[in-house]
Structure formats: structure tokens, C-alpha cells
Design an enzyme around this catalytic site. Structure first.
Site, mmCIF file in Angstrom:
data_model
loop_
_atom_site.group_PDB
_atom_site.id
_atom_site.type_symbol
_atom_site.label_atom_id
_atom_site.label_comp_id
_atom_site.label_asym_id
_atom_site.label_seq_id
_atom_site.Cartn_x
_atom_site.Cartn_y
_atom_site.Cartn_z
ATOM 1 N NE ARG A 41 53.319 75.728 7.727
ATOM 2 C CZ ARG A 41 54.075 75.898 6.632
ATOM 3 N NH1 ARG A 41 54.205 77.095 6.101
ATOM 4 N NH2 ARG A 41 54.663 74.862 6.076
ATOM 5 C CB SER A 88 54.809 70.175 9.693
ATOM 6 O OG SER A 88 55.590 70.131 8.538
ATOM 7 C CD GLU A 103 51.708 73.230 10.302
ATOM 8 O OE1 GLU A 103 50.874 72.465 9.779
ATOM 9 O OE2 GLU A 103 52.791 73.529 9.781
HETATM 10 P P1 FAD Z 1 41.128 71.824 7.868
HETATM 11 O O1 FAD Z 1 42.085 70.828 8.387
HETATM 12 O O2 FAD Z 1 39.755 71.348 7.533
HETATM 13 O O3 FAD Z 1 41.068 73.075 8.778
HETATM 14 C C1 FAD Z 1 42.244 73.641 9.301
HETATM 15 C C2 FAD Z 1 41.852 74.870 10.141
HETATM 16 O O4 FAD Z 1 41.283 75.853 9.276
HETATM 17 C C3 FAD Z 1 40.780 74.582 11.187
HETATM 18 O O5 FAD Z 1 41.044 75.417 12.296
HETATM 19 C C4 FAD Z 1 39.475 75.003 10.507
HETATM 20 O O6 FAD Z 1 38.500 75.408 11.430
HETATM 21 C C5 FAD Z 1 39.948 76.177 9.677
HETATM 22 N N1 FAD Z 1 39.180 76.364 8.440
HETATM 23 C C6 FAD Z 1 39.112 75.517 7.393
HETATM 24 N N2 FAD Z 1 38.353 76.050 6.400
HETATM 25 C C7 FAD Z 1 37.941 77.249 6.859
HETATM 26 C C8 FAD Z 1 37.112 78.287 6.306
HETATM 27 N N3 FAD Z 1 36.562 78.172 5.100
HETATM 28 N N4 FAD Z 1 36.874 79.399 7.072
HETATM 29 C C9 FAD Z 1 37.404 79.511 8.315
HETATM 30 N N5 FAD Z 1 38.187 78.574 8.877
HETATM 31 C C10 FAD Z 1 38.458 77.458 8.156
HETATM 32 N N6 FAD Z 1 50.517 72.957 5.140
HETATM 33 C C11 FAD Z 1 51.402 73.868 4.676
HETATM 34 O O7 FAD Z 1 51.292 75.068 4.967
HETATM 35 N N7 FAD Z 1 52.439 73.498 3.862
HETATM 36 C C12 FAD Z 1 52.642 72.215 3.499
HETATM 37 O O8 FAD Z 1 53.595 71.909 2.775
HETATM 38 C C13 FAD Z 1 51.730 71.230 3.981
HETATM 39 N N8 FAD Z 1 51.891 69.921 3.658
HETATM 40 C C14 FAD Z 1 51.023 68.987 4.139
HETATM 41 C C15 FAD Z 1 51.215 67.650 3.781
HETATM 42 C C16 FAD Z 1 50.362 66.665 4.245
HETATM 43 C C17 FAD Z 1 50.590 65.238 3.835
HETATM 44 C C18 FAD Z 1 49.261 67.027 5.070
HETATM 45 C C19 FAD Z 1 48.306 65.972 5.547
HETATM 46 C C20 FAD Z 1 49.053 68.359 5.435
HETATM 47 C C21 FAD Z 1 49.945 69.358 4.981
HETATM 48 N N9 FAD Z 1 49.797 70.716 5.318
HETATM 49 C C22 FAD Z 1 50.658 71.655 4.817
HETATM 50 C C23 FAD Z 1 48.685 71.140 6.213
HETATM 51 C C24 FAD Z 1 47.328 71.339 5.471
HETATM 52 O O9 FAD Z 1 47.322 70.705 4.234
HETATM 53 C C25 FAD Z 1 47.010 72.824 5.267
HETATM 54 O O10 FAD Z 1 47.008 73.498 6.506
HETATM 55 C C26 FAD Z 1 45.657 73.032 4.588
HETATM 56 O O11 FAD Z 1 45.468 74.396 4.287
HETATM 57 C C27 FAD Z 1 44.484 72.552 5.433
HETATM 58 O O12 FAD Z 1 43.329 72.562 4.621
HETATM 59 P P2 FAD Z 1 42.005 71.816 5.078
HETATM 60 O O13 FAD Z 1 40.918 72.217 4.162
HETATM 61 O O14 FAD Z 1 42.259 70.365 5.195
HETATM 62 O O15 FAD Z 1 41.779 72.465 6.515
HETATM 63 N N1 EPU Z 2 65.354 67.366 8.654
HETATM 64 C C1 EPU Z 2 66.021 66.379 9.341
HETATM 65 N N2 EPU Z 2 65.315 65.273 9.698
HETATM 66 C C2 EPU Z 2 64.010 65.099 9.401
HETATM 67 C C3 EPU Z 2 63.332 66.115 8.699
HETATM 68 C C4 EPU Z 2 64.037 67.247 8.330
HETATM 69 O O1 EPU Z 2 67.209 66.489 9.634
HETATM 70 O O2 EPU Z 2 63.459 64.056 9.751
HETATM 71 C C5 EPU Z 2 66.127 68.559 8.242
HETATM 72 C C6 EPU Z 2 66.857 68.347 6.900
HETATM 73 O O3 EPU Z 2 68.115 68.958 6.993
HETATM 74 C C7 EPU Z 2 66.000 69.104 5.908
HETATM 75 C C8 EPU Z 2 65.456 70.239 6.774
HETATM 76 O O4 EPU Z 2 65.255 69.648 8.063
HETATM 77 O O5 EPU Z 2 66.758 69.595 4.845
HETATM 78 C C9 EPU Z 2 64.139 70.814 6.269
HETATM 79 O O6 EPU Z 2 63.255 69.734 5.979
HETATM 80 P P1 EPU Z 2 62.101 69.891 4.877
HETATM 81 O O7 EPU Z 2 62.644 70.503 3.637
HETATM 82 O O8 EPU Z 2 61.398 68.597 4.771
HETATM 83 O O9 EPU Z 2 61.164 70.968 5.489
HETATM 84 P P2 EPU Z 2 60.554 71.159 6.938
HETATM 85 O O10 EPU Z 2 61.162 72.394 7.508
HETATM 86 O O11 EPU Z 2 60.661 69.914 7.742
HETATM 87 C C10 EPU Z 2 58.670 72.718 6.087
HETATM 88 C C11 EPU Z 2 57.198 72.850 6.259
HETATM 89 C C12 EPU Z 2 56.465 71.876 5.349
HETATM 90 C C13 EPU Z 2 56.839 72.193 3.909
HETATM 91 C C14 EPU Z 2 58.346 72.045 3.752
HETATM 92 C C15 EPU Z 2 58.819 72.449 2.380
HETATM 93 C C16 EPU Z 2 56.833 73.643 8.517
HETATM 94 C C17 EPU Z 2 56.361 73.338 9.887
HETATM 95 N N3 EPU Z 2 56.835 72.638 7.650
HETATM 96 O O12 EPU Z 2 59.030 71.422 6.577
HETATM 97 O O13 EPU Z 2 55.071 72.097 5.511
HETATM 98 O O14 EPU Z 2 56.197 71.314 3.017
HETATM 99 O O15 EPU Z 2 59.020 72.908 4.720
HETATM 100 O O16 EPU Z 2 58.778 73.832 2.262
HETATM 101 O O17 EPU Z 2 57.173 74.793 8.217
HETATM 102 C C18 EPU Z 2 53.191 71.429 6.833
HETATM 103 O O18 EPU Z 2 53.152 72.583 7.258
HETATM 104 O O19 EPU Z 2 52.336 70.575 7.160
HETATM 105 C C19 EPU Z 2 54.273 71.033 5.931
HETATM 106 C C20 EPU Z 2 54.429 69.787 5.493
#
Ligand code: FAD
Ligand code: EPU
Length: 345
Positions: free
Chosen positions: A167, A242, A337
Site C-alpha cells: 500500500r 479498508s 489508508e
Molecule cells: P481516488 O480515490 O480518486 O484517489 C486516490 C488517491 O490517488 C488520491 O490521493 C488521488 O489524488 C490519487 N490519484 C488518483 N488518480 C491519480 C492520477 N491519475 N495521478 C496521480 N494521482 C492520482 N484497494 C486495494 O488496494 N485493494 C482492495 O482490495 C481494495 N478494495 C476496495 C473495496 C472497496 C469497496 C472500496 C470502496 C475501495 C477499495 N480499495 C482497495 C481502495 C481503492 O479502490 C483503490 O485505492 C483505488 O485504486 C482507488 O482508485 P480511485 O480512482 O477511486 O482513486
Molecule cells: N478479520 C477479523 N475480523 C474482521 C475482519 C478481518 O477477524 O472484521 C481477520 C480474519 O481472520 C480474516 C483476516 O482478518 O481472515 C483477513 O481479512 P481479509 O481477508 O478480509 O483481509 P484484510 O487483511 O482485512 C486486506 C486488504 C483488502 C483486500 C483483502 C484481500 C488491507 C488494508 N486490506 O484486507 O484491501 O481486499 O486483504 O486481499 O491490506 C483495501 O485496501 O481497501 C482493501 C479492501
């Protein structure tokens, strides 16, 4: 100055998936990288700060934005086939990430399937080196093109320069400097799938049909199903995924925590142990917590929710109390994050 792209007083609530309120004093929808130099020169001449925005799925909007918001909407998609196995896919920063994942998987290219259903744009993917289910963008990243505000020119950056981590990247550490306009990923028709992440491994083991026909599409479907079961749909329950990073502690601290808390969920990490922040937060009793306008998701304690009529300040106050509890109980500090934008940013 091309006044056509600039709008004044634009409501940003529909531009962030937490649906937090706020206005942009100026908003410019960028469809062409060549619009950037003149626009940025104008913003500098007016002493206006610049905020880049993609899909708004990883930001916490804390107030009105008094400068210029650049909404990145650059579309581009083309292939450079290298040989029978590998190809480089070049994508405009405004392309939708999940659409691209689905498209590449549908024609048999591997590498993006574990990253299905992550909201947002291609241009934001390198910012925090998006990752899920055992894969990070950096596993397939080839290069990107960005406008460098410090050097006032377009530059191409490779993986070394981007300094990707968990991240983390150059762009997260120096957030004002680069505007990403194009990203290239290197995909393969035969690279091994990555299926060892806990829940994904279990799903594959439980489905004999999936084992028989492992395709990038089938894996993207499986990852999407897992995600839909526990991550809230921002269109229904506004959120930014997250809210905290999973903290990494050194080996000795991790072992001491394991002794004290036998149920601790943690995985080996080059820095020691990566703790599951969701588990830490759940142990402190926050899972499913609800107050007037904000709360904690009932199926994933790492996801904070905006229930409507709230503000970024309310959400950050809740996040602060969660951090305090986790610190008091486990001695571990959680790092937020998403990017805070507006006055708090
Ligand atoms: P924005 O929210 O619009 O921007 C995020 C940051 O990037 C800001 O600082 C912005 O200034 C910058 N930025 C955006 N575009 C550019 C560009 N073209 N050039 C320079 N800077 C830029 N993230 C994960 O890593 N793994 C996950 O599993 C994950 N799951 C998610 C699930 C949900 C339900 C949600 C809501 C979010 C999740 N995220 C996850 C976070 C998010 O989806 C990612 O970080 C995604 O890349 C953000 O894209 P965005 O276009 O919405 O960025
Ligand atoms: N867990 C709990 N309670 C909860 C949530 C999680 O006990 O309420 C424990 C469980 O044991 C579970 C473990 O945490 O097995 C890991 O949970 P999960 O697989 O949901 O993954 P996470 O570590 O909570 C990360 C990323 C997610 C990504 C998933 C899958 C970060 C900060 N988050 O979540 O990314 O989708 O792994 O790879 O690294 C995001 O960045 O926005 C995001 C959603």
C-alpha cells in the site's frame, strides 16, 4: 487557457465513494494529457492548490476544496503483443480498473484476475500499489507516464523508480508531484495463477468444477464472489474499503503479542509480522458499531461506513477512537489508508 474544461463550484459528493459532502472551487475533467501543462500553469499563476481525483474510492473528503480538482478521465487501451505468451497492455489513467481486469481475463491474459472488483481508475492503481488476494499491481507493472510537476514535463517511470511497497509507492510519499496519465502492465497467457491466499484457496478447494477449468475469468469471478460477500457496495453503504493498513510489527513484538493473544491473526512479512487490523478492531468491540452518521461494517471491521448526513470530521473522529483503543489494548498504531483531502489533508 482552455476555459472549456473548467467548471466552478462543483459538488463533490458524487465524486467520492464515502459520499462525504464538499465542493470544488474549480473542477476540470481531464480527457487528454495535453490539457495538463496549460491548466497547471494557470493554477500556479492563480496560486491555487491542485487535487487529483479518479473514482474517489480511496479519499476522505474533509472539507470544500479551495483549489482545482482534476478529474482524470483519460481513455486509452491498446496491446503490444511481445510473443505467443506475453503482451503489454497500455491503459489511459481514466479507464475503470475492474472493466480492464474483466477485459484482459476474457481474452485469456493472466495477471490481473486476483485484483477483480477493486473500485476506481487505472491511474490511481499505482498510488497505493493496489493489492488483493495475494497479488499486487507491482507483480504485473511495466511502466507509467506521468506529468512531473517539479520538472514540468512528461516522464516515463519504471518499477524501480515507483518504489512500490505494501500500500505504498513514490506517489504516496510525494503526493503533489506526479499526475499519472497512462499505465502499462505486462500480462501472460501461461504464467502460474496465484491461489494461495486463505479464502481464495478455500474457495478453489471447495469447487471441483473450478479446479478443472482454471481460467483468469473463473478466478476473477471467484474473487468477486468472495468480495461481494463481505465488502459493502459503496452505492448502498458508502465506504472507502479498508480504512487502515494492516500494521507490520517486528518479529519479537509479534511473538510477544501471540503469547498474550493466542487468537492473533498475523502473517509473515519481510518486516516481521503483518497483523490483521480487522481482527484487532473486532477484538476491541467495534465491529458493527453504529452512531448517528458513521459506523463500522458488520462483516469487515476494517471498513468504516458513512450512513449519510455525516462529515469527514465525524468519520475521522470515529477512526481516532478506534486507533486509541487498538493502541491501548495491543500497543499497535494503525495508519489510515485512504488519502485525506481538503483542510485535513
Ligand atoms: P481516488 O480515490 O480518486 O484517489 C486516490 C488517491 O490517488 C488520491 O490521493 C488521488 O489524488 C490519487 N490519484 C488518483 N488518480 C491519480 C492520477 N491519475 N495521478 C496521480 N494521482 C492520482 N484497494 C486495494 O488496494 N485493494 C482492495 O482490495 C481494495 N478494495 C476496495 C473495496 C472497496 C469497496 C472500496 C470502496 C475501495 C477499495 N480499495 C482497495 C481502495 C481503492 O479502490 C483503490 O485505492 C483505488 O485504486 C482507488 O482508485 P480511485 O480512482 O477511486 O482513486
Ligand atoms: N478479520 C477479523 N475480523 C474482521 C475482519 C478481518 O477477524 O472484521 C481477520 C480474519 O481472520 C480474516 C483476516 O482478518 O481472515 C483477513 O481479512 P481479509 O481477508 O478480509 O483481509 P484484510 O487483511 O482485512 C486486506 C486488504 C483488502 C483486500 C483483502 C484481500 C488491507 C488494508 N486490506 O484486507 O484491501 O481486499 O486483504 O486481499 O491490506 C483495501 O485496501 O481497501 C482493501 C479492501
Amino acid at each position: 487557457m482552455n476555459q472549456g474544461v473548467l467548471e466552478q463550484g462543483v459538488d463533490l459528493q458524487s465524486h467520492n465513494t464515502l459520499r462525504l459532502p464538499g465542493q470544488a472551487r474549480w473542477f476540470a475533467r481531464i480527457t487528454d494529457p495535453d490539457l495538463l501543462p496549460e491548466l497547471l500553469e494557470w493554477a500556479d499563476s492563480q496560486q491555487l492548490p491542485v487535487q487529483v481525483l479518479g473514482g474517489g474510492s480511496n479519499v476522505v473528503l474533509c472539507s470544500d476544496i479551495h483549489g482545482v480538482v482534476l478529474g482524470i478521465a483519460i481513455r486509452e487501451c491498446h496491446w503490444q503483443v511481445l510473443d505467443e505468451d506475453q503482451a503489454i497492455l497500455t491503459l489511459g489513467a481514466g479507464e475503470n480498473w475492474d472493466t480492464v481486469v474483466r477485459y484482459a481475463a476474457s481474452i485469456g491474459y493472466r495477471g490481473l484476475e486476483n485484483l477483480a472488483l477493486i473500485p476506481g481508475t487505472v491511474g490511481a492503481a499505482p498510488i497505493q500499489n493496489i493489492g488483493a488476494y495475494g497479488r499486487d499491481l507491482s507483480d504485473v507493472f511495466e511502466s507509467l507516464d506521468a506529468w512531473d510537476r517539479q520538472q514540468a514535463r512528461f516522464r516515463t517511470l519504471g518499477p524501480e523508480e515507483c518504489n512500490f511497497g505494501y500500500r505504498d509507492s513514490l506517489f504516496k510519499r510525494d503526493p503533489e508531484r506526479f499526475i499519472i496519465v497512462r499505465v502499462r502492465v505486462r500480462l501472460s497467457r501461461s504464467a502460474p495463477f496465484r491461489l494461495d491466499y486463505g479464502e481464495l484457496a478455500r474457495e478453489v478447494a471447495d469447487h471441483a468444477d473450478l479446479q478443472q477449468e482454471l481460467t483468469p475469468e473463473a478466478i476473477a469471478d471467484t474473487v468477486s464472489r468472495i468480495r461481494l460477500a463481505k465488502l459493502p457496495d459503496p452505492a448502498v453503504l458508502p465506504n472507502a474499503g479498508s480504512f487502515f493498513k494492516n500494521p507490520v510489527v517486528d518479529q519479537a513484538t509479534g511473538e510477544a503479542l501471540r503469547q498474550q493473544f493466542p487468537g492473533l491473526v498475523a502473517h509473515p512479512d519481510p518486516g516481521g509480522l503483518k497483523l490483521a487490523a480487522g481482527w484487532l478492531i473486532e477484538q476491541c468491540g467495534w465491529k458493527g458499531h453504529r452512531e448517528a452518521h458513521v459506523g463500522v461494517h458488520s462483516k469487515q471491521a476494517l471498513v468504516l461506513i458513512h450512513h449519510g448526513n455525516g462529515t469527514g470530521a465525524e468519520l475521522l473522529a470515529l477512526a481516532g477512537r478506534i486507533r486509541e483503543d487498538v493502541r491501548a489494548r495491543f500497543g499497535v498504531t494503525l495508519e489510515i489508508e485512504p488519502r485525506l483531502i481538503g483542510n485535513e489533508g
